[in-house]
Design an enzyme around this catalytic site. Sequence first.
Site, PDB file in Angstrom:
ATOM      1  N   GLU A 208      27.328 -23.528 -19.358  1.00 39.39           N
ATOM      2  CA  GLU A 208      27.851 -23.204 -18.034  1.00 39.39           C
ATOM      3  C   GLU A 208      26.873 -22.389 -17.200  1.00 39.39           C
ATOM      4  O   GLU A 208      27.256 -21.779 -16.197  1.00 39.39           O
ATOM      5  CB  GLU A 208      29.194 -22.492 -18.173  1.00 39.39           C
ATOM      6  N   ASP A 243      36.657 -14.251 -21.249  1.00 32.79           N
ATOM      7  CA  ASP A 243      37.400 -15.347 -21.871  1.00 32.79           C
ATOM      8  C   ASP A 243      37.055 -15.341 -23.355  1.00 32.79           C
ATOM      9  O   ASP A 243      35.964 -15.753 -23.749  1.00 32.79           O
ATOM     10  CB  ASP A 243      37.024 -16.687 -21.230  1.00 32.79           C
ATOM     11  N   ASP A 323      45.155 -19.845 -21.106  1.00 33.58           N
ATOM     12  CA  ASP A 323      44.492 -21.144 -20.948  1.00 33.58           C
ATOM     13  C   ASP A 323      44.949 -22.065 -22.072  1.00 33.58           C
ATOM     14  O   ASP A 323      45.856 -22.871 -21.889  1.00 33.58           O
ATOM     15  CB  ASP A 323      42.975 -20.966 -20.949  1.00 33.58           C
ATOM     16  N   LYS A 348      43.733 -25.975 -14.860  1.00 32.41           N
ATOM     17  CA  LYS A 348      42.729 -27.030 -15.028  1.00 32.41           C
ATOM     18  C   LYS A 348      43.406 -28.373 -14.805  1.00 32.41           C
ATOM     19  O   LYS A 348      44.296 -28.750 -15.568  1.00 32.41           O
ATOM     20  CB  LYS A 348      42.129 -26.983 -16.440  1.00 32.41           C
ATOM     21  N   HIS A 376      36.912 -24.831 -13.771  1.00 32.10           N
ATOM     22  CA  HIS A 376      36.111 -26.000 -14.117  1.00 32.10           C
ATOM     23  C   HIS A 376      36.247 -26.272 -15.608  1.00 32.10           C
ATOM     24  O   HIS A 376      37.047 -25.659 -16.293  1.00 32.10           O
ATOM     25  CB  HIS A 376      34.644 -25.735 -13.765  1.00 32.10           C
ATOM     26  N   SER A 378      33.556 -27.094 -19.245  1.00 28.54           N
ATOM     27  CA  SER A 378      32.161 -26.930 -19.671  1.00 28.54           C
ATOM     28  C   SER A 378      31.362 -28.215 -19.481  1.00 28.54           C
ATOM     29  O   SER A 378      30.159 -28.178 -19.218  1.00 28.54           O
ATOM     30  CB  SER A 378      32.103 -26.475 -21.130  1.00 28.54           C
TER      31      SER A 378
END
Length: 443
Positions: A208, A243, A323, A348, A376, A378
């Site tokens: 990333e 994260d 997430d 996402k 986004h 990866s």
Amino acid sequence: MSIESIKAREILDSRGNPTLEVEVWTSEGMFSAKVPSGASTGIHEAFELRDGDKSRYFGYGVLNAIVNVNNLISPTLKGMRVDNQKAIDDKMIELDGTKNKSKLGSNAIVGVSMAVARAAASIKGVPLYRYISQLAGNSNIRLPVPCFNVINGGKHAGNRLPFQEFMLVPIGAPKFKEALRYGSEVYHSLKEIIKERYGLDATNVGDEGGFAPNLTSPEEALTLLVDAINHSGYQDVIKIGIDSAASEFWNPKTSKYDMDFKNIGSSHLKSSLNSGEQLMSRYLEILKKYPIAFFEDPFGEDDWENHGKITAAIGNKIQIIGDDLLCTNPERIKKAISEKTVNSLLLKINQIGTLTETIEAAKLAKEAGWGCLVSHRSGETDDHFIADLVVGLGTGEIKSGAPCRFERLSKYNRLMKIEEELEKLHRSNGNSFEYAGEEFYHF
């Protein structure tokens, strides 16, 4: 304007893996979308269809998904109006007929959903972000705070850092363009500090765009970030997001977290194994020592208990973002709201598979008083759909990697362009908009 045909092709994403580009053809022209893909994926995500043919791309090809678009989705949607997003998305869900979109593949469905939205925005003569705001019933148009992933660990890098992302969060910037500048300047300061302390080869970047020096502890990474922020003079305006992607080092059978999971043989070392309580204590110590804005996925994807405990302990101070826990899935979001498991959603679009369901997930978060961080993946492309998505929904925060690598910058550059458009409209007719800033987690 109705759909005449839909075509898909195989392209490569930023990791060199196959993905789909989908084209929706109408009487007014062609509108396309490119599909992202994750490396650290939750088990509750919609199903990404891969071929499994080891003779092509080690099994990662998407020819079957392409066949599904060309031979199943296209004839089914032919003749439908592109400005009926919900009907189109619902029709694809019905055609798939599975709970997790495993028949057609979420990667096939989401590409069509995104391209259809672009077509509809065009026929209405409005920017994509404005069309999405209309679909969502949102009048609060605002630019998000960018969260720059500048140190990579976890599954995104070859070092031994257990946590996956360490992010710069410039909440004190006056506008998006300045937030991007702040992030870029700290990024370059960080590069010089890493080069000085760890050597030139430590400035290589991960998936990333963030640096991946040979660090072993989260505290090492956080100290580097604080030093870079201070060196750049932004200590009062930039916070840090983490994260953990803790599902990657969580063993659901033992409920243990292996903080040295990338070191071969570490699973046999008791010193690297943490209980949920021990990991919680570490997070609390980190919060005391560093300017933290949020923890994302601090525990495993089905560790509801410890997510709830950390939210109860510090959720009034920072964001606790779900997430892998939530996977942009409305049913899991409803459960988390009811049980007060987290206080924010990571959004996402490819996790759930359609724009309609993505909007529904964001609405649930908003109604619960949660924050909502648009993200986004990866494995990205130069498609900047999520830049329009975050502005249209008004969620106030986005993460798209470091201010490096074009597939990351395409989103940030698109947001700068949107900001310019909105500033021009404000000057000409007084249309209001704002940069989320310190209110980034309220929308």
